[in-house]
Design an enzyme around this catalytic site. Sequence first.
Site, mmCIF file in Angstrom:
data_model
loop_
_atom_site.group_PDB
_atom_site.id
_atom_site.type_symbol
_atom_site.label_atom_id
_atom_site.label_comp_id
_atom_site.label_asym_id
_atom_site.label_seq_id
_atom_site.Cartn_x
_atom_site.Cartn_y
_atom_site.Cartn_z
ATOM 1 N N HIS A 72 0.804 -1.164 0.458
ATOM 2 C CA HIS A 72 -0.265 0.046 0.001
ATOM 3 C C HIS A 72 1.205 1.084 0.011
ATOM 4 C CE1 HIS A 72 -4.020 2.195 1.203
ATOM 5 N NE2 HIS A 72 -2.423 2.830 1.815
ATOM 6 N N GLU A 73 1.914 1.663 0.787
ATOM 7 C CA GLU A 73 2.355 2.690 0.714
ATOM 8 C C GLU A 73 3.955 2.745 -0.214
ATOM 9 O OE1 GLU A 73 1.442 4.277 3.268
ATOM 10 O OE2 GLU A 73 0.649 3.452 4.494
#
Length: 447
Positions: free
Chosen positions: A18-19
């Site tokens: 996600h990051e």
Amino acid sequence: MLTVFAFLLAIGVLVTFHELGHYWVAKLCGVRVLRFSIGFGSPLFRFKPRETEWVICPIPLGGYVKMLDEREGYVDPEERSRAFNNQHVLKRIAIVAAGPLANLLLAVLLYWGVIAQGVPQLKPLIGTVVAQTPAAAAGFRDGDRVVSVAGRAVSSWQEIRLALVDAAMSGDVISVRVQNASGAAAERRIDAARFGDKAVQALQQGDPGFSPARFLPAVGVVEPGGVAAKAGLKPGDKLLSVGGQPLPSWEAWVQLVRNSPGKDLQIRIERDGKPMQLSLRPQAVRQDDEMVGRIGVAPLPDAAWNDKLSFMVHYGVFGALQQAAVKTGDTAWMSLKFLGNMLIGHASLNNLSGPLTIANVAGQTAREGLTPYLEFLALISISIGILNLLPIPVLDGGHLMYYVAELVRGKPVSERAQMLGQKIGFILLASLMAFAMLNDFSRLFGG
């Protein structure tokens, strides 16, 4: 320990991906990334090869990418063009949306890896119908082949479950077309509302009271120290009758035991071809606000039925990728529909799950093997992606809501409005998390 490891690995992979979505798009847009953190709290590990500091922190329930931003501190005039807040609104939208979209992409890749190996499927045949359930009331019978659910054609049990969950969100009676054991076509109508909230919740999870499994009227497993073990029951014992009444199926045995808490039962069994007589008294236990009988046995699966039920589907590389994308899209759409139905009261908040349930399922799927664990990762990745796209301030979707408003208005939303939204969003998110945790404790510890 396996549950803890499987949970931490899952969170680590999903949060990192996600990051990385935020990070990669930020770099593409020329934004300086100051820190990439997995976890929260004081750093356990730091690494800074260039301008970005890479950090691992002890609280593994999330992560963040910290970008250069004039709203958060002094920015050297020479680097103002690399500050996030000075980017065009379309670039900010791309950077923020990249995290949730990365989770959806990860789900596609995970499903692709699973589907490319060949997908074991179950034919849409009903093996067991549980008494006193919506399915039993609708007239389903062992051996029925499900042809369609709410007008949607199905060819496997996975498709049956998806169609049931989708149809259950409307709250209406569900029409199911079947072909019975003799080959005749028939229609069954599932009305879970007649059986109360628990039946409705079960239907929303794809369980109306029937399953593909079929069991022999014989003992498969005996719980050590339980009522059955003390009475002398052993694995392989065939159940013949209770109190002189024949036992036609395992389901009939289950219902009899459940309805006989604290009552003496005279059981006739067959062991190694010889009949025997045993006596036992089911232990009275509380379940769903009523007392039911329990003796501590599990059934013997019908191996011949299971062989008839299973089949394997193979796809090519590109076919598997297409199926993975479709499955990800279908699951994401189902998640959105489910959230929408919770908001309007058509789905119970009791279906919400928190980190304890996720950790428990992570451990269970890890014990089952790599494929179930990868499918679990894909499902949670989709859930994270969809959750973060919701227009709730403090989530990525909340920021996107502000940026879309800015795009429409031609100027940013005021800081006061954003701060108010942040407070409301935090309260809403904290309330949902608290409710999910309560559900976790209820499921795992019987509260």
